[in-house]
Design a protein around this motif. Structure first.
Motif, short mmCIF file in Angstrom:
data_model
loop_
_atom_site.label_atom_id
_atom_site.label_comp_id
_atom_site.label_asym_id
_atom_site.label_seq_id
_atom_site.Cartn_x
_atom_site.Cartn_y
_atom_site.Cartn_z
N TRP A 29 -23.62 121.18 102.74
CA TRP A 29 -22.35 121.59 102.16
C TRP A 29 -21.15 120.97 102.85
O TRP A 29 -20.07 120.96 102.30
N GLN A 30 -21.35 120.42 104.06
CA GLN A 30 -20.21 119.71 104.65
C GLN A 30 -19.89 118.44 103.87
O GLN A 30 -18.73 118.07 103.71
N LEU A 31 -20.96 117.80 103.36
CA LEU A 31 -20.75 116.62 102.51
C LEU A 31 -20.19 117.05 101.16
O LEU A 31 -19.32 116.39 100.60
N ILE A 32 -20.67 118.19 100.67
CA ILE A 32 -20.20 118.68 99.38
C ILE A 32 -18.71 118.98 99.44
O ILE A 32 -17.95 118.68 98.53
N LEU A 33 -18.31 119.53 100.60
CA LEU A 33 -16.89 119.84 100.80
C LEU A 33 -16.07 118.56 100.67
O LEU A 33 -14.94 118.56 100.16
N GLU A 34 -16.64 117.46 101.13
CA GLU A 34 -15.93 116.18 101.07
C GLU A 34 -15.96 115.59 99.66
O GLU A 34 -15.00 114.95 99.23
N LEU A 35 -17.09 115.77 98.95
CA LEU A 35 -17.30 114.98 97.73
C LEU A 35 -17.20 115.75 96.42
O LEU A 35 -16.80 115.19 95.42
N ALA A 36 -17.60 117.03 96.43
CA ALA A 36 -17.69 117.72 95.14
C ALA A 36 -16.36 118.38 94.80
O ALA A 36 -15.70 118.97 95.64
N SER A 37 -15.99 118.26 93.54
CA SER A 37 -14.75 118.90 93.13
C SER A 37 -15.04 120.26 92.51
O SER A 37 -14.13 121.04 92.28
N TRP A 38 -16.28 120.56 92.26
CA TRP A 38 -16.61 121.80 91.56
C TRP A 38 -17.94 122.32 92.07
O TRP A 38 -18.91 121.57 92.11
N ILE A 39 -18.00 123.56 92.52
CA ILE A 39 -19.29 124.10 92.94
C ILE A 39 -19.55 125.44 92.26
O ILE A 39 -18.63 126.12 91.83
N TRP A 40 -20.83 125.73 92.14
CA TRP A 40 -21.25 127.07 91.73
C TRP A 40 -21.82 127.72 92.98
O TRP A 40 -22.77 127.25 93.56
N LEU A 41 -21.18 128.83 93.37
CA LEU A 41 -21.57 129.49 94.60
C LEU A 41 -22.32 130.78 94.27
O LEU A 41 -21.80 131.63 93.56
N ILE A 42 -23.54 130.87 94.78
CA ILE A 42 -24.32 132.09 94.54
C ILE A 42 -24.19 132.97 95.78
O ILE A 42 -24.54 132.54 96.88
N ASP A 43 -23.68 134.16 95.62
CA ASP A 43 -23.51 135.01 96.81
C ASP A 43 -24.76 135.85 97.03
O ASP A 43 -25.70 135.85 96.24
N GLN A 44 -24.75 136.60 98.15
CA GLN A 44 -25.97 137.30 98.52
C GLN A 44 -26.24 138.54 97.67
O GLN A 44 -27.30 139.13 97.76
N LYS A 45 -25.28 138.89 96.83
CA LYS A 45 -25.52 140.04 95.96
C LYS A 45 -26.08 139.61 94.62
O LYS A 45 -26.26 140.42 93.72
#
Lengths: 312, 342
Positions: free
Chosen positions: B204-220
């Motif tokens: 995700w450090q690379l994703i932070l640099e490269l992705a403009s859009w993420i789907w984040l699944i939380d622990q709930k």
């Protein structure tokens, strides 16, 4: 064609029609034998190739996984249950029923293997299961043999040694027809077989109806190996070795290339062993004896080379 | 700009395996040219979503519309023209030639013999060119490195000429340059081919640099779509990857080990490269860094003579020590100046 218990000089081969004895030997015995060996090699090689792709297992083959034993059981049951058919119609109908029973036995074995392979994570276990399966079937057959009348036993036991000699020139037409239709079908399935190499998920996501393809492959394999087994008896090692040789000679596992290659190599293997078996002068050696002596070491080499594949 | 219509829309989607619900109440749309990274802790359901969209799993509830038609109404063959996949697991056979493997992607467009026509060849060639793998074509798949194999399978998926490309952890087995290269290629595919790319990743450090859009699944078991930076600011990111042993440093965007004792230092000096990396080291070593001269704590003064040479001056309680490298700084700091806070 010139080698056998009666020597026919090569230069007489094409003028052999002059002596009726030689003509009989050539056209009634040796020519069918060579064609039979050729067809059996093609079919065994192809069934080995399909089973290796189908089960994703480089050591799968109809002999090792017990499919030919299944065919034998089918024939044994057929002979016992439908004795009259074989007596009254010894040639045509009898032969067709033998093919039918052998194919049904193969299909049943393949079907069980298919179900088991889905439950297994390690495909190596499939080989062990196949071996056990083959032994169980052989056990059942031996009990059936003991229970049946004694004059049938010798024929049956001879049959299980493997031979290309029992096919008459009339039967060869049926044999050739079934094997060539099966081979042509497989060639048409080459692209689908290539897709299966990637695994079911890739195959499905590429639009392949995996279940239907697998069913078709199962039936073709059963018919091919059942037919060969019913004509020649169970023949070892051709099915496992020829796909390996083809892959290493042709340096690919693309089925468009492999199918003709495997068919040719399988035929070369059976023809060569037939040649050797007829080479001993008056004796005719059993095919499986030769296959065991030559094929065994080749399989050891294959196994040693595949060590790295299983490690990864 | 003309409004694009989504390729896939999911409403109140519930995914899982039979009785086991993994995620529910998921809503999303995927548009042409999207590059979406699916993120979440291990076992949170990333693969379950990808498998449901690839139709290896049936959805448990809710709706998925693919091109305005329910997902299960498509035939396998037509669906193969919409979605192609790249899996994590290695393909079983290894003797196939790279070229043959990529051509397999054309299966949904060929006749029953699987003969490739010239339009098919052209699409295969384009995929090969985009991935830059023309030098690999006559190799066998088992001769490839992990990165090369990944590219070849992406090329195969591209040859399938679909609207959406699904990839399950495409960067997992790769080294850093390999990861960057694959992510760059995915971005290029999304932009140039207008193919929607949906992939899962832990990098995700690379994703932070490269992705403009993420789907984040939380622990709930909920899923949020958005810009990664937003998730860092509002704390969703830390909640999602929450772990008792680690804390998320939301200034530089990394997780680090939680330490019982935290030491405080002041860092003063010009804002330059030296200061950035001094701060980096101190944070890594679990110091709390105050960027002003605060009484009671050791002060680290960066003294720059010119652009290249500088030194550090540590002072506390009349003690003053000069060091020339960060290595020395750390040793001196730990042996001479530590002040514990409670």
């Amino acid at each position: 064609m010139i080698i056998g218990p009666v020597n026919i000089p090569f230069n007489e081969l094409f003028s052999a029609s002059r002596t009726p004895d030689w003509q009989t030997i050539l056209w009634e015995i040796r020519f069918p034998k060579i064609i039979t060996a050729f067809l059996a090699g093609v079919a065994l090689g192809l069934t080995g190739l399909v089973m290796q792709t189908y089960f994703n297992n480089p050591l799968a083959d109809p002999y090792i996984l017990g499919v030919q034993s299944g065919a034998s059981l089918g024939v044994a049951i057929g002979i016992m249950a439908l004795d009259s058919v074989f007596i009254f119609f010894p040639n045509f109908v009898g032969q067709l029923s033998t093919i039918f029973f052998a194919s049904a036995g193969s299909l049943l074995t393949l079907f069980v293997l298919m179900i088991l392979s889905r439950m297994l994570v390690n495909q190596l276990i499939l080989l062990v299961i196949g071996l056990v399966f083959g032994q169980v079937i052989t056990g059942i057959i031996s009990i059936l043999v003991v229970l049946s009348e004694s004059n049938k036993i010798k024929n049956f036991l001879l049959w299980t040694m493997g031979s290309f000699q029992r096919v008459s020139s009339e039967q060869i037409v049926i044999f050739a027809l079934i094997i060539s239709i099966g081979a042509i079908f497989l060639f048409y399935l080459a692209f689908k077989l290539n897709l299966l190499l990637l695994g079911d998920k890739y195959a499905r996501s590429s639009g392949l109806n995996v279940l239907k393809t697998r069913k078709i492959l199962l039936v073709i394999t059963a018919i091919l190996s059942g037919t060969v087994t019913s004509f020649c008896g169970p023949i070892a090692f051709v099915g496992i070795i020829s796909p390996h040789l083809a892959r290493s000679f042709l340096k690919t596992s693309n089925h468009f290339v492999l199918i003709p290659g495997v068919a040719l190599l399988g035929a070369i293997m059976t023809l060569a062993s037939e040649f050797v078996s007829g080479f001993m002068g008056d004796m005719t050696l059993p095919i499986n004896g030769i296959m065991g002596l030559v094929g065994g070491p080749i399989i050891f080499i294959i196994l040693l080379n595949y060590k790295k594949v299983y490690r990864s | 700009m003309m409004a694009l219509s989504p390729i896939i829309t999911a409403k109140n989607l519930k995914v899982g395996y039979g009785q086991l619900t993994v995620l529910e109440n998921i809503n999303f749309s995927i548009y042409p040219g999207d590059m979406i990274c699916l993120m979440g802790h291990n076992g949170c359901g990333k693969t379950t979503i990808l498998r449901t969209l690839s139709r290896f799993l049936q959805k448990l509830d809710g709706e998925i519309d693919v091109k305005n038609k329910a997902i299960d109404k498509w035939s396998d063959l037509d669906y193969a023209k919409i979605i192609s996949i790249v899996l994590t697991e290695k393909a079983s056979d290894t003797h196939l030639l790279v070229n043959d493997l990529i051509e397999l992607g054309r299966y949904p467009y060929t006749n029953f013999m699987g003969k490739l026509g010239s339009p098919d060849k052209k699409i295969v060639d384009q995929a090969i060119e985009l991935l830059g793998i023309s030098h690999l074509l006559s190799k066998k798949v088992d001769e490839l490195s992990d990165g090369q194999r990944q590219k070849v399978f992406i090329a195969r998926a591209l040859a399938q000429d679909t609207n959406i490309l699904l990839l399950d952890e495409p960067t997992t087995f790769l080294d850093l340059p390999g990861k960057l290269e694959i992510l760059g290629i995915l971005k290029k595919i999304a932009i140039e081919k207008k193919v929607a790319v949906l992939f899962s990743s832990h990098d995700w450090q690379l994703i932070l640099e490269l992705a403009s859009w993420i789907w984040l699944i939380d622990q709930k078991g909920g899923m949020k779509a958005g810009v990664p930076e937003d998730f860092i600011i509002n704390g969703d990111f830390e909640k999602c990857f929450h772990h008792p042993q680690f804390v998320f440093d939301d200034e530089i965007g990394i997780f680090k080990e939680k330490k019982e004792n935290e030491f405080v230092v002041s860092l003063v000096g010009e804002d330059n490269k030296s200061k950035i990396w001094t701060k980096h080291l101190l944070r890594k070593e679990s110091f709390r860094v105050l960027e002003c001269n605060t009484p009671g704590y050791p002060v680290i003064q960066i003294v720059s003579n010119n652009r290249d040479t500088n030194y550090w001056e540590i002072s506390h309680d009349q003690k003053k020590i000069k060091v020339n490298t960060l290595e020395d700084l750390l040793v001196i700091l730990k042996t001479e100046f530590l002040v514990q806070t409670h």
